[in-house]
Design a protein around this motif. Structure first.
Motif, short mmCIF file in Angstrom:
data_model
loop_
_atom_site.label_atom_id
_atom_site.label_comp_id
_atom_site.label_asym_id
_atom_site.label_seq_id
_atom_site.Cartn_x
_atom_site.Cartn_y
_atom_site.Cartn_z
N ILE A 427 0.84 -1.21 0.00
CA ILE A 427 0.00 0.00 0.00
C ILE A 427 0.87 1.25 0.00
N TYR A 428 1.95 1.22 0.79
CA TYR A 428 2.84 2.37 0.88
C TYR A 428 3.48 2.66 -0.48
N ARG A 429 3.95 1.63 -1.15
CA ARG A 429 4.61 1.84 -2.44
C ARG A 429 3.59 2.22 -3.52
N LEU A 430 2.40 1.68 -3.43
CA LEU A 430 1.36 2.10 -4.38
C LEU A 430 1.05 3.58 -4.23
N PHE A 431 0.99 4.05 -2.99
CA PHE A 431 0.76 5.47 -2.74
C PHE A 431 1.89 6.30 -3.36
N LYS A 432 3.13 5.89 -3.15
CA LYS A 432 4.26 6.61 -3.73
C LYS A 432 4.19 6.59 -5.25
N LEU A 433 3.80 5.44 -5.82
CA LEU A 433 3.74 5.31 -7.26
C LEU A 433 2.69 6.24 -7.86
N VAL A 434 1.52 6.32 -7.21
CA VAL A 434 0.46 7.21 -7.70
C VAL A 434 0.93 8.66 -7.65
N ALA A 435 1.60 9.03 -6.54
CA ALA A 435 2.10 10.40 -6.42
C ALA A 435 3.13 10.70 -7.50
N LEU A 436 3.98 9.74 -7.80
CA LEU A 436 5.00 9.95 -8.82
C LEU A 436 4.38 10.05 -10.22
N VAL A 438 1.53 11.32 -10.97
CA VAL A 438 0.99 12.68 -11.10
C VAL A 438 2.11 13.66 -11.45
N VAL A 439 3.28 13.48 -10.82
CA VAL A 439 4.40 14.39 -11.07
C VAL A 439 4.99 14.16 -12.46
N VAL A 440 4.99 12.91 -12.91
CA VAL A 440 5.66 12.56 -14.16
C VAL A 440 4.81 12.90 -15.39
N LEU A 441 3.52 12.92 -15.25
CA LEU A 441 2.63 13.08 -16.41
C LEU A 441 2.95 14.32 -17.27
N GLY A 538 12.91 16.94 -14.63
CA GLY A 538 12.36 16.54 -13.35
C GLY A 538 11.49 15.30 -13.47
N SER A 539 10.68 15.24 -14.50
CA SER A 539 9.84 14.06 -14.72
C SER A 539 10.69 12.83 -14.99
N LEU A 540 11.79 13.04 -15.69
CA LEU A 540 12.69 11.93 -15.98
C LEU A 540 13.24 11.32 -14.70
N ARG A 541 13.70 12.16 -13.79
CA ARG A 541 14.28 11.66 -12.55
C ARG A 541 13.22 10.99 -11.67
N PHE A 542 12.06 11.61 -11.54
CA PHE A 542 10.99 10.99 -10.76
C PHE A 542 10.47 9.73 -11.46
N GLY A 543 10.51 9.73 -12.80
CA GLY A 543 10.08 8.54 -13.53
C GLY A 543 10.97 7.34 -13.26
N GLU A 544 12.28 7.57 -13.08
CA GLU A 544 13.19 6.48 -12.73
C GLU A 544 12.77 5.84 -11.41
N VAL A 545 12.49 6.69 -10.44
CA VAL A 545 12.06 6.19 -9.13
C VAL A 545 10.76 5.39 -9.28
N MET A 547 9.57 3.79 -11.91
CA MET A 547 9.77 2.51 -12.59
C MET A 547 10.35 1.47 -11.64
N ASP A 548 11.31 1.88 -10.82
CA ASP A 548 11.89 0.93 -9.87
C ASP A 548 10.87 0.47 -8.84
N ILE A 549 10.03 1.39 -8.40
CA ILE A 549 8.97 1.01 -7.45
C ILE A 549 7.97 0.06 -8.12
#
Length: 736
Positions: A427-436, A438-441, A538-545, A547-549
């Protein structure tokens, strides 16, 4: 108008070109690590010999950047003349002082007729033709004959003599079973090209064999190239060359071309006091063709070019001199590259390396490369050992099981989690993934067209390169090059399109009223030109995070599914057993293979080297290093950059990591280890006893030196640790 000299370089243009492409490299690669760059001389002539050539035009850019930063050297690269004919590449390369080189393979043509070996045993250099005309202008002494490609490899041989329209002689015969079968039509030969025992009628080709088709390439005159190279070296400049002759995506080095030896020996023969150095450079990539991959550029020990060998090069021993220097260069490249006979073996080596690191200690990229290299060397030496054969089979089965479960090796430890912890972490990682997401879009919308274009065009270019090559496997070596070049062309067009669209939108209704009226359009355009690339990065860097999540979610889901969780637990237990066996075999065979195995151990053996512990399980010695394992940081350490924590440790460019802040603390300056006294002796009597023993040892050493019994050089002026320690003790006594 005077003709521009071959290899002309304008330093200002070179530096500007390199600065521009450095930004691009920093965007394409996540990390670029130089290793042992201190070995590059700051002055004097140098030839950089780089391999493997895994990225067509990216390899020179990376080496240019690292050499300029490490030793302030600018490099004249040798580039295929065929590449210079491409408008963009030829223009950009011409700005950096490259020396174009003609390659025989680029000039080869399909020849008329077929060829065969009439007497493969007694005269393997004799070639007969059927329907050929060896006396035409296409065929020249010194030219090359190429056989059809089989399994990605094409054999070639140089023409030594032309005896008629249907007969010629080769300088050296074709080697290997495949070329011999192609030229004889026989199937009673071994892989080395020898007839098997019991073969009959070994004098000629198989009955009814009509011959093999072939290609021919003319002899090339490279005198202008050698002159340009020598001129640059005589000025104390640097030459860069990829001695394999072309880029490829194989797991081992291709045979080295003789050009590097001819250039080096010719230069030293002309100027005996040149002091030329050859620097082997290993271009080690982790998924070289992928966006945001990693690379380690390792410099080897400088190779001197002996004057005696250069004199031999100009005499009758020319071929032997070239072969000797080529072998020295090859050994130098072997020391800085990771090579395996095939892709399957490389996957085996990487799996063994992970199993040999049971504590999950985070290893720096250069250390990973060194460990892979040593494992490859050990496997090549002991691959026929029954223990290695059995271990290989078990590791390959383990890899297949991971693939079936769609789990990575470092994720197997998640099987230790109970259901509630796994659910909470999911659940924690899903929350982080959803937040990312939004930032990456926004960045994905801005740069999505570029990603699609680079992917499609690079795949198409790889297929073309594969069709034209005799050494490539999947032609992945050209993909990174085309991704960068396509992005350089498509990205500005994409940003321009978005700027036009948003500017028009603002002029119509102020972007639905979100922006105030009265903003000058020029200012709005300028702001977009700055903001859009920044948002993309910025989206590129957050996108890396992100993808790993995303890749880490699969194992957590398996933990929550009862049946799958049992399978994951079985794999984890299997991993523990394999890890212990891998460690045992390496600790057994490692000292036999490497004399410095214990002194330069890469992975600490915690079984035999673990320190005394307190009842609570913590080491008594606070200086003993610990690693971020599941015991000390349970599941909070996410591999690579699956956590937001990684972003705070990055500079704007990923290959320039942030410099840690200096601390006034002695403990922090020593990397966290507590400072200890050199000796625990604190009494005068103790110091007197130590001094007496040291003086006795020094007298014994003097007697050995005078007799020469221990092999030391008599009269050496070098101080030793023992003598220096004795002097420090005497000074300590005086101060007391």
């Amino acid at each position: 108008m005077a003709k521009k000299e071959l290899g002309y370089m304008n330093n200002y243009v070179y530096d500007g070109f390199l600065w521009g492409f450095t930004v691009i490299l920093d965007l394409f690669f996540r990390e670029i690590h130089p290793r042992s760059s201190w070995k590059v001389p700051k002055q004097g002539p140098v030839i950089f010999v780089a391999a493997p050539h895994a990225n067509q035009f990216v390899d020179p850019l990376i080496l240019m950047r690292v050499a300029k930063k490490a030793s302030d050297r600018r490099i004249h690269f040798l580039i295929a003349e065929k590449s210079m004919k491409r408008k963009f590449i030829g223009f950009m390369s011409g700005l950096t002082g490259v020396v174009p080189v003609g390659r025989a393979m680029d000039a080869m043509k399909v020849a008329q007729g077929k060829i065969y070996l009439p007497d493969p045993v007694n005269d393997p250099c004799l070639i007969r033709g059927d329907g050929t005309n060896f006396e035409s202008r296409e065929f020249q002494v010194g030219g090359t004959i190429y056989l059809p490609t089989v399994n990605g490899t094409s054999a070639s041989a140089e023409i030594a003599e032309i005896s008629g329209p249907e007969e010629l002689k080769l300088k050296r015969p074709f080697k290997g079973g495949v070329p011999m079968q192609q030229l004889t039509g026989r199937d009673d030969m071994t892989e080395s090209g020898q007839f098997i025992d019991g073969a009959v009628d070994k004098k000629g080709p198989a009955p009814g064999f009509e011959g093999s088709g072939f290609k021919v390439a003319p002899k090339l005159n490279q005198n202008d190239v050698y002159d340009a190279v020598h001129e640059a070296l005589f000025r104390g400049g640097s030459i860069g060359i990829f001695p394999e002759g072309g880029s490829h995506d194989r797991t081992e080095l291709l045979p080295l071309k003789a050009g590097i030896a001819i250039m080096a020996l010719g230069a030293v023969e002309e100027r005996h006091d040149l002091n030329l150095k050859i620097i082997p450079v290993g271009m080690n990539y982790f998924h070289a063709h992928k966006f945001r991959s990693r690379a380690v550029v390792e410099f080897g020990n400088p190779i001197d070019v002996p004057v005696d060998l250069a004199k031999q090069f100009k005499g009758e021993g020319r071929r032997d001199a070239i072969g000797t220097l080529l072998e020295t260069v090859r050994q130098g490249l072997n020391a800085v590259t990771v090579q395996s006979p095939d892709y399957e073996t490389l996957m085996l080596i990487q799996a063994v390396r992970r199993l040999y690191n049971p504590k999950g200690k985070k290893l720096p990229l250069p250390t990973v490369v060194e460990l892979n290299r040593r494992l490859c060397q050990g496997y090549e030496r002991y691959k026929h050992d029954p223990r290695i054969i059995d271990l290989k089979g078990q590791v390959m089965l383990y890899n297949k099981r991971l693939l079936a479960l769609n789990v990575r090796d470092h994720q197997v430890e998640l099987a230790k989690l109970n259901v509630f912890k796994a659910l909470g972490l999911l659940i924690y990682r899903l929350f982080k993934l959803v937040a990312l997401i939004v930032v990456v879009l926004p960045g994905l919308m801005l740069f999505g067209l570029v990603f699609i274009a680079t992917k499609l065009i690079s795949i198409r270019k790889a297929k073309q390169a594969l069709a034209e090559s005799s050494v490539k496997i999947e032609a992945k070596d050209v993909m990174a090059t085309w991704k960068i070049m396509v992005a350089m062309a498509v990205a500005p067009l994409t940003y321009t399109l978005w700027i036009i669209l948003f500017t028009y939108w603002y002029s119509q209704n102020g972007i639905q009223g979100y922006l105030p009226e009265g903003i000058p359009l020029k200012l709005l355009v300028l702001a977009q030109a700055v903001v859009f690339p920044a948002v993309t990065y910025g989206s590129l860097r957050f996108g890396e995070v992100g993808m790993d999540i995303f890749k880490s979610l699969g194992p957590l889901i398996l933990v929550l599914v009862p049946g799958s969780n049992n399978e994951l637990l079985k794999v984890r237990k299997r991993r523990v057993i394999l890890s212990e066996r891998v460690t045992e075999i390496i600790n057994t065979l490692g000292p036999e293979m490497f004399e410095d195995f214990e002194s330069k151990r890469i992975i600490k053996d915690y079984i035999t080297h673990s320190p005394p512990r307190t009842p609570g399980g913590r080491p008594k010695d606070p200086s003993y290093p610990t690693s971020p394992t599941s015991e000390t940081r349970p599941f909070s350490h996410i591999p690579r950059n699956e956590s937001f924590k990684d972003l705070s440790n990055q500079d704007f460019f990923s290959t320039h990591p942030s410099t840690p802040k200096k601390s006034r603390s002695r403990t922090s300056s020593m990397g966290g280890f507590a400072l200890k006294a050199f000796s625990t002796f604190d009494q005068k009597e103790s110091l007197d006893e130590v001094s007496r023993k040291i003086r006795g040892a020094m007298r014994e050493r003097g007697r050995r030196r005078s007799s020469g019994g221990d092999g030391w050089d008599a009269g050496s002026g070098a101080s030793t640790p023992t003598s220096e320690f004795g002097e420090s003790l005497q000074m300590t006594k005086k101060t007391k």
